[in-house]
Design an enzyme around this catalytic site. Sequence first.
Site, PDB file in Angstrom:
ATOM      1  N   GLU A  42      25.355  -5.016  29.643  1.00 43.41           N
ATOM      2  CA  GLU A  42      26.743  -5.418  29.420  1.00 43.41           C
ATOM      3  C   GLU A  42      26.965  -6.878  29.793  1.00 43.41           C
ATOM      4  O   GLU A  42      27.673  -7.619  29.090  1.00 43.41           O
ATOM      5  CB  GLU A  42      27.693  -4.533  30.239  1.00 43.41           C
ATOM      6  CG  GLU A  42      27.581  -3.045  29.937  1.00 43.41           C
ATOM      7  CD  GLU A  42      26.593  -2.346  30.862  1.00 43.41           C
ATOM      8  OE1 GLU A  42      25.537  -2.953  31.158  1.00 43.41           O
ATOM      9  OE2 GLU A  42      26.866  -1.217  31.281  1.00 43.41           O
ATOM     10  N   HIS A  70      21.708  -6.870  33.408  1.00 48.49           N
ATOM     11  CA  HIS A  70      22.212  -5.618  32.846  1.00 48.49           C
ATOM     12  C   HIS A  70      22.757  -5.887  31.447  1.00 48.49           C
ATOM     13  O   HIS A  70      23.283  -6.970  31.156  1.00 48.49           O
ATOM     14  CB  HIS A  70      23.295  -5.034  33.749  1.00 48.49           C
ATOM     15  CG  HIS A  70      22.742  -4.316  34.932  1.00 48.49           C
ATOM     16  ND1 HIS A  70      23.078  -3.023  35.241  1.00 48.49           N
ATOM     17  CD2 HIS A  70      21.858  -4.712  35.888  1.00 48.49           C
ATOM     18  CE1 HIS A  70      22.443  -2.645  36.334  1.00 48.49           C
ATOM     19  NE2 HIS A  70      21.697  -3.663  36.752  1.00 48.49           N
ATOM     20  N   CYS A 111      28.627  -3.328  36.958  1.00 44.98           N
ATOM     21  CA  CYS A 111      29.144  -3.620  35.615  1.00 44.98           C
ATOM     22  C   CYS A 111      30.548  -3.065  35.431  1.00 44.98           C
ATOM     23  O   CYS A 111      31.369  -3.668  34.728  1.00 44.98           O
ATOM     24  CB  CYS A 111      28.204  -3.035  34.563  1.00 44.98           C
ATOM     25  SG  CYS A 111      26.587  -3.836  34.487  1.00 44.98           S
ATOM     26  N   CYS A 166      27.296   0.950  34.935  1.00 40.07           N
ATOM     27  CA  CYS A 166      26.952   1.309  36.307  1.00 40.07           C
ATOM     28  C   CYS A 166      28.134   1.028  37.225  1.00 40.07           C
ATOM     29  O   CYS A 166      28.961   0.159  36.968  1.00 40.07           O
ATOM     30  CB  CYS A 166      25.718   0.532  36.757  1.00 40.07           C
ATOM     31  SG  CYS A 166      25.993  -1.246  36.946  1.00 40.07           S
TER      32      CYS A 166
END
Length: 739
Positions: A434, A432, A555, A490
Amino acid sequence: MASVLGSGRGSGGLSSQLKCKSKRRRRRRSKRKDKVSILSTFLAPFKHLSPGITNTEDDDTLSTSSAEVKENRNVGNLAARPPPSGDRARGGAPGAKRKRPLEEGNGGHLCKLQLVWKKLSWSVAPKNALVQLHELRPGLQYRTVSQTGPVHAPVFAVAVEVNGLTFEGTGPTKKKAKMRAAELALRSFVQFPNACQAHLAMGGGPGPGTDFTSDQADFPDTLFQEFEPPAPRPGLAGGRPGDAALLSAAYGRRRLLCRALDLVGPTPATPAAPGERNPVVLLNRLRAGLRYVCLAEPAERRARSFVMAVSVDGRTFEGSGRSKKLARGQAAQAALQELFDIQMPGHAPGRARRTPMPQEFADSISQLVTQKFREVTTDLTPMHARHKALAGIVMTKGLDARQAQVVALSSGTKCISGEHLSDQGLVVNDCHAEVVARRAFLHFLYTQLELHLSKRREDSERSIFVRLKEGGYRLRENILFHLYVSTSPCGDARLHSPYEITTDLHSSKHLVRKFRGHLRTKIESGEGTVPVRGPSAVQTWDGVLLGEQLITMSCTDKIARWNVLGLQGALLSHFVEPVYLQSIVVGSLHHTGHLARVMSHRMEGVGQLPASYRHNRPLLSGVSDAEARQPGKSPPFSMNWVVGSADLEIINATTGRRSCGGPSRLCKHVLSARWARLYGRLSTRTPSPGDTPSMYCEAKLGAHTYQSVKQQLFKAFQKAGLGTWVRKPPEQQQFLLTL
C-alpha cells in the site's frame, strides 16, 4: 262491526305516525349527509398532505372510487346527471361511499362538488412505474446489484441511474425489484402516479392535449397554472351562495397544493428558531429549495434502512436511517459538516452513510489491478512474479469502469532494517504494497504537473490538473482514484478481521476490547504489528544504529492519515489541493464494519479543518471472489510500476534500494529533486518566500497548512487515547535538495 272499524282507524293512525317519523328521520339524515358532503368537498384534495392516512379498502372499492373520479371530473357531466335512486344507494356496496351530486327540490342544479379519490400506488396506476419511467427517461439500463437470502426466499436488488442518482429496489423477484427501483426514481421528480390524479389534486380536470409523462417544460401553463375560480357556468347559476363561497375558498388554497407537489419550483426556506438543532432546517436556511430523494427503501419492514440524498452546490450527500426523517437528517448533517464545517449538537459527526459501491465496479477494479500485474511481470522469473500482498491505484472518470486506468502498481510486505537508514533520503523505508503504491502514485502526480511546464497547450490539456485563479492546481472534474489491496491492510483493520480470531474466543474478545482502534507499528524485518509503546513520539538516529528497533507505523494508520491529509504529501501541497481516495477495495480478510471504523471514524475528534481539507470517507468494498491465502514466507523484495514508465522496478525490502544497489525512483531524494525543478516555475498555493528552500525538511515545513492539519490529527489520536504517532529520526530529512 264498529269495533272493527275503530281498530282499523287506530291502526291507520299508528301507520301514519310511523311514516311521519320515518320521513323526519330521513330528512335529518339527509341534512347530516349534506353537511358532511360539503365538508369533504374541501378536505378531499388535501388528504394526500397527511402522511398518516392510509387506504385499506379492497380492489372493488378502489376501482369504484377511481371510476367516480372520472365521472365527476367534468362539472358539465354533473349537471346533466340524474340523481341516483335511494334503493340503489342503499343496495350498493358499502365501500363505494357515493355522494349524491344533485339535490332534489333544487331545480336539478349543482349543490356541491365532491372530489373523491383513493391514494393510488404506482402498481395500480393506468401505467406502471416501468412504463412511466421509460416514457420520461428512455434508454435507462437496469442492473442486478446483488442476490441475498436463502434459495427458497431470495431477495434481489436492482439499480437504475436517473438524473445522476442511483436508485436501488429490492424484492423477492427481479421483476418486483426492478419495479421498486423505477418507483423510487419516479418519486424523486413526480408526485402523482398519473395525470388525472395530479389535475384533480390541483382542483381541475386535465386540459386537452396535456400529457403528464412529457417533459416538465412542455406544460407549465396547463398542469401547474395558477388555479383561479372559473367563470360561472349556466348549469351552476342556481347554486346556493354558500356553495360558491366554499368552492372559492378551496381554490384559494392553490399555493398549498403547489407546494405539496414540489414540482413548480423550490420551496421557500423555513425560518429556524434560535438554537435550532434540526440539520434539515438549518441547511434549508443556508441553501433554500433543496429536495431530498429516496435512493433505497428495503422491502422487508423488520430490516428497514432508508437512504436519502440531497444535492447541494453540485455535490451529493447521502444519509441512512430507520426512517426517512432520520435519513434526511443524516444527509443534511453530512452537507453541513462538509460544506460549512457545522456540527449540530446531538448528531454524531461523520456517520452519514454513503451509497455502497456497486459490487460489479469493485470487482472490475480488482480485475484491472491483477490483470495489469500479470501483464507487467510476464518477463520476470517465477520468484519475482509472485506476491503475497498486491496493491494498485486506479483512475476513473466518475464511476465508469470502462474508462478506468491503472496508474500505480506495487507488491511487498517488508520494512527496511535499521542499519540501512540513509541521511540523504536514498532508501525507501517502508516496502509494504500500500505504501509503495502511494509513492508510485506521487511519481504519477509529478508527471502530470510537469505537463504544465510545456509550452504546447495540448500537453497541459492532457494533464489531470487544472490551474486555479487564486494559484495552484486542482483535479479536473470527475477524476477519481481507487485503491485496491489484495489483503486487508496491516494493523487494526486486519487485527479485527473475523477470519483471524483462531485462539480462545474469550481471550480474543478481551484483546479486541483492550486495543480496539489503537495505533500500531510494524515489526522490523518481519511481519505483523504491535500497539505503540510509551509516550515517546520521536526515534533517535544513534539509538537505531546501536540496535534499537526501527518503528514504522502500520498501513491501516497511514491510510487513515491519507483520509485527512490527502495522498499528495507535504511537498506537493505547495502546488495542488489535497487528493483523496474515492474508494478502497480489499481482496481478502475484509470486514467492512471494522475497516470503516479504523479508516474514518477514528478521526471524528479532529475537528474543523482548513479549506480544501476534509474528513474523507472512501467507499469500502470486498470482492466477489476473495483471493486465496498464500502460505509461506513473504518475498524479500518489492515491485513497483507507474503508468508511462516502461521499466518495472524491484526494490530490496531489507536495504530499501534497487537490486543493483542504486536508489529507487520512489525514494525521498529523487522525488524531492523533481519537486525542486517545479518550484518557482509553477503556480503555488502557498506564499512563496522567494528562493527555493535549500533543505528537504525546510521544503516540507513550508507547507504550513498541511503541517497544521497533521498536528491536529496527531493530537486527536492522543486525545482519543489511541496512542502517539511515532516518527522517524529527524536526521533522515536533513539533506540538501538537488536539481
